[in-house]
Design a protein around this motif. Structure first.
Motif, PDB file in Angstrom:
ATOM      1  N   LEU A  12       0.833  -1.204   0.000  1.00 16.60           N
ATOM      2  CA  LEU A  12       0.000   0.000   0.000  1.00 16.60           C
ATOM      3  C   LEU A  12       0.866   1.252   0.000  1.00 16.60           C
ATOM      4  CD1 LEU A  12      -2.904   0.963  -0.009  1.00 16.60           C
ATOM      5  CD2 LEU A  12      -2.858   0.925   2.479  1.00 16.60           C
ATOM      6  N   ASN A  13       1.935   1.255   0.790  1.00 13.30           N
ATOM      7  CA  ASN A  13       2.859   2.391   0.800  1.00 13.30           C
ATOM      8  C   ASN A  13       3.536   2.560  -0.556  1.00 13.30           C
ATOM      9  OD1 ASN A  13       2.265   2.929   3.468  1.00 13.30           O
ATOM     10  ND2 ASN A  13       4.016   1.805   4.260  1.00 13.30           N
ATOM     11  N   ALA A  14       3.945   1.451  -1.172  1.00 13.93           N
ATOM     12  CA  ALA A  14       4.578   1.511  -2.489  1.00 13.93           C
ATOM     13  C   ALA A  14       3.609   2.036  -3.531  1.00 13.93           C
ATOM     14  CB  ALA A  14       5.081   0.128  -2.891  1.00 13.93           C
ATOM     15  N   CYS A  15       2.360   1.619  -3.441  1.00 18.59           N
ATOM     16  CA  CYS A  15       1.349   2.066  -4.400  1.00 18.59           C
ATOM     17  C   CYS A  15       1.119   3.570  -4.290  1.00 18.59           C
ATOM     18  CB  CYS A  15       0.059   1.296  -4.170  1.00 18.59           C
ATOM     19  SG  CYS A  15      -1.202   1.628  -5.400  1.00 18.59           S
ATOM     20  N   THR A  16       0.992   4.064  -3.073  1.00 19.20           N
ATOM     21  CA  THR A  16       0.777   5.505  -2.905  1.00 19.20           C
ATOM     22  C   THR A  16       2.017   6.297  -3.304  1.00 19.20           C
ATOM     23  OG1 THR A  16       1.384   5.358  -0.568  1.00 19.20           O
ATOM     24  CG2 THR A  16      -0.948   5.240  -1.092  1.00 19.20           C
ATOM     25  N   THR A  26       2.440  -0.664 -11.759  1.00 21.40           N
ATOM     26  CA  THR A  26       2.217  -2.056 -12.108  1.00 21.40           C
ATOM     27  C   THR A  26       2.522  -2.934 -10.891  1.00 21.40           C
ATOM     28  OG1 THR A  26       4.486  -2.404 -12.850  1.00 21.40           O
ATOM     29  CG2 THR A  26       2.896  -1.627 -14.498  1.00 21.40           C
ATOM     30  N   LEU A  27       2.138  -4.172 -10.965  1.00 20.52           N
ATOM     31  CA  LEU A  27       2.396  -5.114  -9.885  1.00 20.52           C
ATOM     32  C   LEU A  27       3.897  -5.272  -9.664  1.00 20.52           C
ATOM     33  CD1 LEU A  27       1.206  -7.215  -7.892  1.00 20.52           C
ATOM     34  CD2 LEU A  27       1.533  -8.884  -9.701  1.00 20.52           C
ATOM     35  N   ARG A  28       4.646  -5.370 -10.731  1.00 22.56           N
ATOM     36  CA  ARG A  28       6.110  -5.524 -10.617  1.00 22.56           C
ATOM     37  C   ARG A  28       6.748  -4.304  -9.973  1.00 22.56           C
ATOM     38  NH1 ARG A  28       8.290  -9.848 -13.401  1.00 22.56           N
ATOM     39  NH2 ARG A  28       6.862 -10.828 -14.862  1.00 22.56           N
ATOM     40  N   GLU A  29       6.295  -3.112 -10.322  1.00 23.86           N
ATOM     41  CA  GLU A  29       6.838  -1.899  -9.714  1.00 23.86           C
ATOM     42  C   GLU A  29       6.547  -1.854  -8.217  1.00 23.86           C
ATOM     43  OE1 GLU A  29       6.469   1.164 -13.510  1.00 23.86           O
ATOM     44  OE2 GLU A  29       4.840   1.046 -12.052  1.00 23.86           O
ATOM     45  N   MET A  30       5.311  -2.189  -7.848  1.00 20.45           N
ATOM     46  CA  MET A  30       4.955  -2.179  -6.426  1.00 20.45           C
ATOM     47  C   MET A  30       5.766  -3.205  -5.655  1.00 20.45           C
ATOM     48  SD  MET A  30       0.852  -1.487  -6.181  1.00 20.45           S
ATOM     49  CE  MET A  30       0.412  -3.084  -6.806  1.00 20.45           C
ATOM     50  N   ALA A  31       5.937  -4.408  -6.215  1.00 21.27           N
ATOM     51  CA  ALA A  31       6.698  -5.457  -5.542  1.00 21.27           C
ATOM     52  C   ALA A  31       8.157  -5.056  -5.371  1.00 21.27           C
ATOM     53  CB  ALA A  31       6.596  -6.765  -6.320  1.00 21.27           C
ATOM     54  N   CYS A  35       9.929  -4.380  -1.794  1.00 22.93           N
ATOM     55  CA  CYS A  35      10.865  -5.477  -1.507  1.00 22.93           C
ATOM     56  C   CYS A  35      10.111  -6.739  -1.106  1.00 22.93           C
ATOM     57  CB  CYS A  35      11.867  -5.072  -0.427  1.00 22.93           C
ATOM     58  SG  CYS A  35      12.918  -3.723  -0.919  1.00 22.93           S
ATOM     59  N   VAL A  36       9.130  -7.094  -1.925  1.00 19.34           N
ATOM     60  CA  VAL A  36       8.278  -8.258  -1.691  1.00 19.34           C
ATOM     61  C   VAL A  36       8.371  -9.144  -2.929  1.00 19.34           C
ATOM     62  CG1 VAL A  36       5.877  -8.970  -1.358  1.00 19.34           C
ATOM     63  CG2 VAL A  36       6.714  -6.918  -0.257  1.00 19.34           C
ATOM     64  N   GLY A  37       8.299 -10.437  -2.742  1.00 22.37           N
ATOM     65  CA  GLY A  37       8.310 -11.365  -3.863  1.00 22.37           C
ATOM     66  C   GLY A  37       7.091 -11.177  -4.752  1.00 22.37           C
TER      67      GLY A  37
END
Length: 66
Positions: A12-16, A26-31, A35-37
């Motif tokens: 959620l923090n990465a998305c904001t 994108t999902l890859r950018e947020m991950a 730093c999440v798989g």
């Protein structure tokens, strides 16, 4: 209701952090930022979408590579 988990909070923090008025991350950018798989991010984002925390802005057009 139990508090959100670490993966959910990080995504959620990465998305904001990555979202702009022109486009959503994108999902890859947020991950990557969180730093999440990728598999954990995919499952968590699906759950967040079902819970109403995230909404898909628009689909991504895939290229067909030859």
């Amino acid at each position: 209701m139990r508090p959100a988990g670490e993966v959910r909070q990080a995504l959620l923090n990465a998305c904001t952090q990555l979202a702009t008025p022109d486009r959503g991350p994108t999902l890859r950018e947020m991950a990557a930022v969180a730093c999440v798989g990728l598999q954990a991010a995919r499952r968590t984002v699906e759950n967040m979408s079902r819970a109403g925390q995230l909404h898909r802005v628009r689909g991504v057009e895939h290229d067909r590579r030859v």
